[in-house]
Scaffold this motif. Structure first.
Motif, PDB file in Angstrom:
ATOM      1  N   GLN A  90       0.832  -1.208   0.000  1.00  0.00           N
ATOM      2  CA  GLN A  90       0.000   0.000   0.000  1.00  0.00           C
ATOM      3  C   GLN A  90       0.868   1.261   0.000  1.00  0.00           C
ATOM      4  OE1 GLN A  90      -3.431   0.168  -0.375  1.00  0.00           O
ATOM      5  NE2 GLN A  90      -3.126  -1.973  -0.844  1.00  0.00           N
ATOM      6  N   THR A  91       1.907   1.243  -0.861  1.00  0.00           N
ATOM      7  CA  THR A  91       2.809   2.391  -0.983  1.00  0.00           C
ATOM      8  C   THR A  91       2.904   2.818  -2.435  1.00  0.00           C
ATOM      9  OG1 THR A  91       4.723   0.937  -1.251  1.00  0.00           O
ATOM     10  CG2 THR A  91       4.224   1.676   0.988  1.00  0.00           C
ATOM     11  N   THR A  92       3.313   4.041  -2.647  1.00  0.00           N
ATOM     12  CA  THR A  92       3.578   4.542  -3.991  1.00  0.00           C
ATOM     13  C   THR A  92       5.069   4.388  -4.247  1.00  0.00           C
ATOM     14  OG1 THR A  92       1.746   6.081  -3.885  1.00  0.00           O
ATOM     15  CG2 THR A  92       3.453   6.549  -5.508  1.00  0.00           C
ATOM     16  N   ASP A  93       5.422   3.557  -5.235  1.00  0.00           N
ATOM     17  CA  ASP A  93       6.831   3.331  -5.542  1.00  0.00           C
ATOM     18  C   ASP A  93       7.411   4.432  -6.407  1.00  0.00           C
ATOM     19  OD1 ASP A  93       6.754   1.009  -4.086  1.00  0.00           O
ATOM     20  OD2 ASP A  93       6.653  -0.331  -5.811  1.00  0.00           O
ATOM     21  N   ARG A  94       6.600   4.939  -7.337  1.00  0.00           N
ATOM     22  CA  ARG A  94       7.075   5.996  -8.237  1.00  0.00           C
ATOM     23  C   ARG A  94       5.916   6.935  -8.548  1.00  0.00           C
ATOM     24  NH1 ARG A  94      10.285   2.177 -12.479  1.00  0.00           N
ATOM     25  NH2 ARG A  94      11.712   1.347 -10.955  1.00  0.00           N
ATOM     26  N   PHE A  95       6.245   8.193  -8.714  1.00  0.00           N
ATOM     27  CA  PHE A  95       5.233   9.186  -9.065  1.00  0.00           C
ATOM     28  C   PHE A  95       5.896  10.248  -9.920  1.00  0.00           C
ATOM     29  CE2 PHE A  95       2.885  13.102  -8.417  1.00  0.00           C
ATOM     30  CZ  PHE A  95       1.581  12.676  -8.619  1.00  0.00           C
ATOM     31  N   SER A  96       5.286  10.581 -11.055  1.00  0.00           N
ATOM     32  CA  SER A  96       5.832  11.640 -11.904  1.00  0.00           C
ATOM     33  C   SER A  96       4.692  12.319 -12.651  1.00  0.00           C
ATOM     34  CB  SER A  96       6.867  11.085 -12.888  1.00  0.00           C
ATOM     35  OG  SER A  96       6.261  10.164 -13.762  1.00  0.00           O
ATOM     36  N   VAL A  97       4.946  13.535 -13.065  1.00  0.00           N
ATOM     37  CA  VAL A  97       3.962  14.327 -13.795  1.00  0.00           C
ATOM     38  C   VAL A  97       4.607  14.760 -15.102  1.00  0.00           C
ATOM     39  CG1 VAL A  97       2.565  16.415 -13.758  1.00  0.00           C
ATOM     40  CG2 VAL A  97       2.944  15.141 -11.642  1.00  0.00           C
ATOM     41  N   THR A  98       3.861  14.636 -16.199  1.00  0.00           N
ATOM     42  CA  THR A  98       4.375  15.069 -17.503  1.00  0.00           C
ATOM     43  C   THR A  98       3.605  16.297 -17.960  1.00  0.00           C
ATOM     44  OG1 THR A  98       2.819  13.645 -18.684  1.00  0.00           O
ATOM     45  CG2 THR A  98       4.967  12.710 -18.161  1.00  0.00           C
ATOM     46  N   ASP A  99       4.172  16.979 -18.930  1.00  0.00           N
ATOM     47  CA  ASP A  99       3.445  18.125 -19.479  1.00  0.00           C
ATOM     48  C   ASP A  99       2.334  17.609 -20.390  1.00  0.00           C
ATOM     49  OD1 ASP A  99       4.416  17.622 -22.097  1.00  0.00           O
ATOM     50  OD2 ASP A  99       6.215  18.783 -21.698  1.00  0.00           O
ATOM     51  N   GLU A 100       1.488  18.488 -20.845  1.00  0.00           N
ATOM     52  CA  GLU A 100       0.313  18.068 -21.617  1.00  0.00           C
ATOM     53  C   GLU A 100       0.653  17.503 -22.990  1.00  0.00           C
ATOM     54  OE1 GLU A 100      -0.962  22.407 -23.307  1.00  0.00           O
ATOM     55  OE2 GLU A 100      -1.106  21.994 -21.175  1.00  0.00           O
ATOM     56  N   LYS A 101       1.866  17.722 -23.485  1.00  0.00           N
ATOM     57  CA  LYS A 101       2.233  17.235 -24.813  1.00  0.00           C
ATOM     58  C   LYS A 101       2.857  15.846 -24.775  1.00  0.00           C
ATOM     59  CE  LYS A 101       2.806  21.820 -26.701  1.00  0.00           C
ATOM     60  NZ  LYS A 101       3.692  22.791 -27.286  1.00  0.00           N
ATOM     61  N   ALA A 102       3.399  15.452 -23.646  1.00  0.00           N
ATOM     62  CA  ALA A 102       4.059  14.151 -23.535  1.00  0.00           C
ATOM     63  C   ALA A 102       3.085  13.134 -22.947  1.00  0.00           C
ATOM     64  CB  ALA A 102       5.291  14.261 -22.647  1.00  0.00           C
ATOM     65  N   HIS A 103       3.014  11.969 -23.572  1.00  0.00           N
ATOM     66  CA  HIS A 103       2.177  10.901 -23.026  1.00  0.00           C
ATOM     67  C   HIS A 103       2.878  10.363 -21.789  1.00  0.00           C
ATOM     68  CE1 HIS A 103       0.001   7.112 -22.652  1.00  0.00           C
ATOM     69  NE2 HIS A 103      -0.933   7.672 -23.406  1.00  0.00           N
ATOM     70  N   ASP A 104       2.145  10.156 -20.729  1.00  0.00           N
ATOM     71  CA  ASP A 104       2.775   9.725 -19.480  1.00  0.00           C
ATOM     72  C   ASP A 104       3.348   8.311 -19.541  1.00  0.00           C
ATOM     73  OD1 ASP A 104       0.242   8.692 -19.581  1.00  0.00           O
ATOM     74  OD2 ASP A 104      -0.267   9.158 -17.518  1.00  0.00           O
ATOM     75  N   SER A 105       3.051   7.558 -20.588  1.00  0.00           N
ATOM     76  CA  SER A 105       3.646   6.222 -20.710  1.00  0.00           C
ATOM     77  C   SER A 105       5.149   6.304 -20.938  1.00  0.00           C
ATOM     78  CB  SER A 105       2.990   5.435 -21.840  1.00  0.00           C
ATOM     79  OG  SER A 105       3.302   5.996 -23.087  1.00  0.00           O
ATOM     80  N   THR A 106       5.651   7.465 -21.354  1.00  0.00           N
ATOM     81  CA  THR A 106       7.098   7.624 -21.534  1.00  0.00           C
ATOM     82  C   THR A 106       7.835   7.564 -20.206  1.00  0.00           C
ATOM     83  OG1 THR A 106       6.948  10.036 -21.420  1.00  0.00           O
ATOM     84  CG2 THR A 106       6.783   9.038 -23.607  1.00  0.00           C
ATOM     85  N   GLU A 107       7.124   7.679 -19.103  1.00  0.00           N
ATOM     86  CA  GLU A 107       7.732   7.626 -17.774  1.00  0.00           C
ATOM     87  C   GLU A 107       7.895   6.192 -17.266  1.00  0.00           C
ATOM     88  OE1 GLU A 107       8.795  10.392 -15.903  1.00  0.00           O
ATOM     89  OE2 GLU A 107       8.519  11.293 -17.873  1.00  0.00           O
ATOM     90  N   PHE A 108       7.370   5.225 -17.998  1.00  0.00           N
ATOM     91  CA  PHE A 108       7.433   3.820 -17.571  1.00  0.00           C
ATOM     92  C   PHE A 108       8.733   3.198 -18.053  1.00  0.00           C
ATOM     93  CE2 PHE A 108       6.578  -0.703 -17.961  1.00  0.00           C
ATOM     94  CZ  PHE A 108       6.045  -0.981 -16.711  1.00  0.00           C
ATOM     95  N   ASP A 109       9.650   2.946 -17.132  1.00  0.00           N
ATOM     96  CA  ASP A 109      10.929   2.324 -17.462  1.00  0.00           C
ATOM     97  C   ASP A 109      10.858   0.834 -17.189  1.00  0.00           C
ATOM     98  OD1 ASP A 109      12.153   4.762 -18.123  1.00  0.00           O
ATOM     99  OD2 ASP A 109      12.574   5.156 -16.010  1.00  0.00           O
ATOM    100  N   THR A 110      11.364   0.052 -18.127  1.00  0.00           N
ATOM    101  CA  THR A 110      11.427  -1.388 -17.916  1.00  0.00           C
ATOM    102  C   THR A 110      12.814  -1.749 -17.408  1.00  0.00           C
ATOM    103  OG1 THR A 110      12.031  -1.693 -20.224  1.00  0.00           O
ATOM    104  CG2 THR A 110       9.708  -1.937 -19.675  1.00  0.00           C
ATOM    105  N   GLY A 111      12.908  -2.881 -16.772  1.00  0.00           N
ATOM    106  CA  GLY A 111      14.197  -3.335 -16.257  1.00  0.00           C
ATOM    107  C   GLY A 111      14.011  -4.454 -15.263  1.00  0.00           C
ATOM    108  N   PRO A 112      15.086  -4.817 -14.570  1.00  0.00           N
ATOM    109  CA  PRO A 112      15.053  -5.934 -13.634  1.00  0.00           C
ATOM    110  C   PRO A 112      14.044  -5.767 -12.489  1.00  0.00           C
ATOM    111  CG  PRO A 112      17.314  -5.164 -13.965  1.00  0.00           C
ATOM    112  CD  PRO A 112      16.414  -4.232 -14.690  1.00  0.00           C
ATOM    113  N   TRP A 113      13.641  -4.544 -12.193  1.00  0.00           N
ATOM    114  CA  TRP A 113      12.683  -4.318 -11.106  1.00  0.00           C
ATOM    115  C   TRP A 113      11.328  -4.974 -11.403  1.00  0.00           C
ATOM    116  CZ3 TRP A 113       8.011  -1.880 -11.592  1.00  0.00           C
ATOM    117  CH2 TRP A 113       7.786  -1.167 -12.770  1.00  0.00           C
ATOM    118  N   LEU A 114      11.068  -5.343 -12.664  1.00  0.00           N
ATOM    119  CA  LEU A 114       9.795  -5.953 -13.046  1.00  0.00           C
ATOM    120  C   LEU A 114       9.685  -7.431 -12.660  1.00  0.00           C
ATOM    121  CD1 LEU A 114       9.525  -4.370 -16.577  1.00  0.00           C
ATOM    122  CD2 LEU A 114       7.927  -4.026 -14.695  1.00  0.00           C
ATOM    123  N   LYS A 115      10.797  -8.065 -12.298  1.00  0.00           N
ATOM    124  CA  LYS A 115      10.783  -9.503 -12.003  1.00  0.00           C
ATOM    125  C   LYS A 115       9.721  -9.835 -10.955  1.00  0.00           C
ATOM    126  CE  LYS A 115      13.738 -13.311 -10.534  1.00  0.00           C
ATOM    127  NZ  LYS A 115      13.283 -14.229 -11.527  1.00  0.00           N
TER     128      LYS A 115
END
Length: 77
Positions: A8-33
């Motif tokens: 029940q915690t927030t691991d990551r939080f970010s805000v993008t401007d209105e022109k950038a799709h917020d999916s660009t903030e999703f980084d893949t890597g070993p943390w997904l295991k």
């Protein structure tokens, strides 16, 4: 926002401007295991799903109407 439902915690939080799709903030890597990522249709992306799978993670997503998936395997018997 990346929310950890187990802790029940927030691991990551970010805000993008209105022109950038917020999916660009999703980084893949070993943390997904061994993690399950839930996506809305706006985040549907085959390459992103492949990267999650390559990092031994899991995902659930709504399918777009024009998608015709090919089932290549099952996790249950």
């Amino acid at each position: 926002m990346l929310h950890n439902v187990s802790d029940q915690t927030t691991d990551r939080f970010s805000v993008t401007d209105e022109k950038a799709h917020d999916s660009t903030e999703f980084d893949t890597g070993p943390w997904l295991k061994d993690r399950l990522i839930l996506f809305d249709q706006a985040y549907f992306n085959y390459r992103r799903f492949a990267l999650i799978d390559e990092n031994d993670g899991y995902f659930v997503s709504w399918l777009k109407l024009n998608v015709n998936p090919e089932i290549t395997g099952e996790l249950r018997e």
